[in-house]
Design a protein around this motif. Sequence first.
Motif, PDB file in Angstrom:
ATOM      1  N   ILE A 101       0.865  -1.193   0.000  1.00  0.00           N
ATOM      2  CA  ILE A 101       0.000   0.000   0.000  1.00  0.00           C
ATOM      3  C   ILE A 101       0.896   1.236   0.000  1.00  0.00           C
ATOM      4  O   ILE A 101       0.618   2.222  -0.671  1.00  0.00           O
ATOM      5  N   ASN A 102       1.998   1.165   0.749  1.00  0.00           N
ATOM      6  CA  ASN A 102       2.954   2.283   0.801  1.00  0.00           C
ATOM      7  C   ASN A 102       4.312   1.762   0.354  1.00  0.00           C
ATOM      8  O   ASN A 102       4.897   0.920   1.016  1.00  0.00           O
ATOM      9  N   PRO A 119      -3.585  -6.201   2.008  1.00  0.00           N
ATOM     10  CA  PRO A 119      -4.165  -7.416   2.602  1.00  0.00           C
ATOM     11  C   PRO A 119      -4.568  -8.482   1.580  1.00  0.00           C
ATOM     12  O   PRO A 119      -4.779  -9.630   1.953  1.00  0.00           O
ATOM     13  N   LYS A 120      -4.654  -8.122   0.289  1.00  0.00           N
ATOM     14  CA  LYS A 120      -5.071  -9.144  -0.686  1.00  0.00           C
ATOM     15  C   LYS A 120      -4.038 -10.264  -0.817  1.00  0.00           C
ATOM     16  O   LYS A 120      -4.365 -11.347  -1.276  1.00  0.00           O
ATOM     17  N   LEU A 126      -4.392  -6.992   7.312  1.00  0.00           N
ATOM     18  CA  LEU A 126      -3.621  -5.786   7.001  1.00  0.00           C
ATOM     19  C   LEU A 126      -2.378  -5.779   7.891  1.00  0.00           C
ATOM     20  O   LEU A 126      -2.488  -5.829   9.114  1.00  0.00           O
ATOM     21  N   ILE A 127      -1.214  -5.756   7.252  1.00  0.00           N
ATOM     22  CA  ILE A 127       0.039  -5.799   7.995  1.00  0.00           C
ATOM     23  C   ILE A 127       0.780  -4.485   7.864  1.00  0.00           C
ATOM     24  O   ILE A 127       1.005  -3.988   6.755  1.00  0.00           O
ATOM     25  N   GLU A 128       1.114  -3.929   9.013  1.00  0.00           N
ATOM     26  CA  GLU A 128       1.903  -2.701   9.075  1.00  0.00           C
ATOM     27  C   GLU A 128       3.327  -3.081   9.466  1.00  0.00           C
ATOM     28  O   GLU A 128       3.533  -3.887  10.368  1.00  0.00           O
ATOM     29  N   LEU A 129       4.280  -2.477   8.791  1.00  0.00           N
ATOM     30  CA  LEU A 129       5.667  -2.531   9.257  1.00  0.00           C
ATOM     31  C   LEU A 129       5.945  -1.190   9.899  1.00  0.00           C
ATOM     32  O   LEU A 129       5.498  -0.153   9.407  1.00  0.00           O
ATOM     33  N   CYS A 130       6.647  -1.197  11.014  1.00  0.00           N
ATOM     34  CA  CYS A 130       6.934   0.071  11.671  1.00  0.00           C
ATOM     35  C   CYS A 130       8.344   0.079  12.231  1.00  0.00           C
ATOM     36  O   CYS A 130       8.933  -0.971  12.515  1.00  0.00           O
TER      37      CYS A 130
END
Length: 134
Positions: A101-102, A119-120, A126-130
Amino acid sequence: MPKKLEHIGIAVADLEASEKLFKKILGVDSYKREEVESEGVMTSFFLLGDVKIELLAATKPDSPIAKYIEKRGEGIHHLAFESENIEKELKEKESQGFPLINSEPKDGADNKSIAFLHPKSTNSVLIELCQDKF
Ligand code: ZN
């Protein structure tokens, strides 16, 4: 590869009511609220052990969180994994075939650079990396 689960994001309709609810469940108070204006979201953070719960409430009707709740209702919105080098990790995930997404990290709450995988390609999670900003 990510180091650990950093937080779980939960979409909520009424931030104040959900803060009270999670205080009852966890036995600790929210330790901060922080607005991410660009996303139209107010966050509220709880710390339990070394994992955080991030409540997410929309601050405007066209916020992604408002749209999410409209479509799916309240509930778990994303899992956030801590990365030691988010730029490198995004490139790795992209080269492994994960749609992003980003493609570049952006500013998130809690002094973090964040980016989401689509997420597809991740079992609809939905996975966020931070990564902490320096
Ligand atoms: Zn998050």
